[in-house]
Design a protein around this motif. Structure first.
Motif: not given
Length: 102
Positions: A45-61
């Motif tokens: 999931q971390g790799k997905e967040l890095v590969a596709s930055p979005s608002k989801h990547a900007q918040v805590a899990c």
């Protein structure tokens, strides 16, 4: 239950009791903001967040996954559905949770 190898990064996290109750270690309560500690086990999931930055990547899990480990929210808790009849399964046919939404 799958046992993680001891070299796994999660075993190096300090202050285990901040999430785990020693008498019920799988009853995990996430207080505060967590991301790095989550990604020690949830690396994909971390790799997905890095590969596709979005608002989801900007918040805590636990912004989305509430304060209890394993909670999966309905997409419509935060996002407006395309129609009133959409279900969680409908959202997932086009959108992946940890990737940018088109």
């Amino acid at each position: 239950m799958q046992q993680l190898p001891l070299r796994h990064g999660h075993y190096q996290v300090k202050d285990c009791k901040s999430c785990h109750n020693p008498h019920a270690p799988l009853n995990i309560v996430l207080k505060g903001e967590h991301k790095e500690v989550c990604l020690t086990c949830h690396a994909d999931q971390g790799k997905e967040l890095v590969a596709s930055p979005s608002k989801h990547a900007q918040v805590a899990c636990n912004f989305c996954h509430a304060d209890k480990h394993g909670t999966i929210p309905a997409c419509t808790d935060c996002h407006k559905p395309h129609s009133d009849k959409m279900t969680q399964a409908d959202c997932k046919t086009c959108h992946q949770a940890h990737m940018r939404w088109p």
